[in-house]
Design a protein around this motif. Structure first.
Motif, PDB file in Angstrom:
ATOM      1  N   CYS A   8      39.719 -37.896 -43.930  1.00 43.74           N
ATOM      2  CA  CYS A   8      40.396 -38.353 -42.712  1.00 43.74           C
ATOM      3  C   CYS A   8      41.374 -39.481 -43.064  1.00 43.74           C
ATOM      4  N   GLY A  10      42.784 -41.272 -40.595  1.00 42.43           N
ATOM      5  CA  GLY A  10      42.894 -42.035 -39.341  1.00 42.43           C
ATOM      6  C   GLY A  10      42.714 -43.534 -39.497  1.00 42.43           C
ATOM      7  N   CYS A  11      42.005 -43.957 -40.557  1.00 43.25           N
ATOM      8  CA  CYS A  11      41.822 -45.392 -40.803  1.00 43.25           C
ATOM      9  C   CYS A  11      41.381 -45.554 -42.261  1.00 43.25           C
ATOM     10  N   MET A  13      38.716 -46.213 -43.701  1.00 44.68           N
ATOM     11  CA  MET A  13      37.383 -45.753 -44.112  1.00 44.68           C
ATOM     12  C   MET A  13      37.430 -44.423 -44.863  1.00 44.68           C
ATOM     13  N   GLY A  14      38.419 -43.593 -44.535  1.00 43.23           N
ATOM     14  CA  GLY A  14      38.600 -42.323 -45.247  1.00 43.23           C
ATOM     15  C   GLY A  14      37.378 -41.438 -45.251  1.00 43.23           C
ATOM     16  N   CYS A  15      36.809 -41.185 -44.103  1.00 35.68           N
ATOM     17  CA  CYS A  15      35.611 -40.340 -44.009  1.00 35.68           C
ATOM     18  C   CYS A  15      35.871 -38.954 -44.601  1.00 35.68           C
ATOM     19  N   ASN A  32      32.683 -37.031 -39.617  1.00 32.76           N
ATOM     20  CA  ASN A  32      33.522 -38.034 -38.949  1.00 32.76           C
ATOM     21  C   ASN A  32      32.649 -39.110 -38.318  1.00 32.76           C
ATOM     22  N   THR A  33      33.112 -40.367 -38.474  1.00 35.71           N
ATOM     23  CA  THR A  33      32.376 -41.495 -37.905  1.00 35.71           C
ATOM     24  C   THR A  33      32.803 -41.751 -36.463  1.00 35.71           C
ATOM     25  N   CYS A  34      34.018 -41.302 -36.108  1.00 35.13           N
ATOM     26  CA  CYS A  34      34.499 -41.524 -34.736  1.00 35.13           C
ATOM     27  C   CYS A  34      35.260 -40.283 -34.259  1.00 35.13           C
ATOM     28  N   LYS A  36      38.286 -39.767 -33.547  1.00 35.96           N
ATOM     29  CA  LYS A  36      39.612 -39.540 -34.148  1.00 35.96           C
ATOM     30  C   LYS A  36      39.529 -38.566 -35.314  1.00 35.96           C
ATOM     31  N   GLY A  37      38.434 -38.623 -36.060  1.00 32.72           N
ATOM     32  CA  GLY A  37      38.254 -37.741 -37.209  1.00 32.72           C
ATOM     33  C   GLY A  37      38.139 -36.286 -36.777  1.00 32.72           C
TER      34      GLY A  37
END
Ligand code: SF4
Length: 121
Positions: A8, A10-11, A13-15, A32-34, A36-37
């Motif tokens: 990801c 999106g931030c 963290m790069g999940c 995904n942690t949130c 957005k992912g």
């Protein structure tokens, strides 16, 4: 069933995402942690898009180049053509943030806009 592995963007963290697809349809997103992912993964496997940032040559300004970006996402497959159009462009100062410097870049329907001000000299 087919699995695709993605990172990801999106931030920071790069999940690590795993997207499960069935006949071209996304059936599940994991990792995904949130939310957005989830949105990113579904879009990335079906219709990947990107905001493109670059610079455009300036004439008659207090800087030689102005930073720019596409006003919206463009299809990832068009990035090369978009960069070609941006590289070929030259704009005259003064330039204000938000000015459209390349209209309908590479036929995407998206404009390229200035992200900084350039004074005329
Ligand atoms: S899933 Fe959310 S937390 Fe993870 S990288 Fe994407 S935006 Fe960041």
């Amino acid at each position: 069933m087919e699995n695709r592995e993605l990172t990801c963007i999106g931030c920071p963290m790069g999940c690590q995402l795993t997207v499960t697809m069935d006949n071209g349809e996304v059936t599940e997103v994991k990792g995904n942690t949130c939310p957005k992912g989830d949105i990113y993964a579904r879009k990335e496997v079906v219709n990947p898009t990107r905001i493109v940032t670059s610079t455009v040559k300036v004439t008659g300004g207090d800087k030689e180049r102005v930073s720019v970006k596409t006003a919206n996402d463009i299809p990832k497959s068009k990035i090369f053509e978009v960069m070609k159009d941006i590289d070929a462009a030259t704009v005259a100062a003064p330039i204000s943030i938000g000015d459209v410097l390349v209209k309908d870049v590479a036929g995407t329907g998206v404009d390229v806009i200035a992200t900084r001000n350039i004074l005329a000299v």
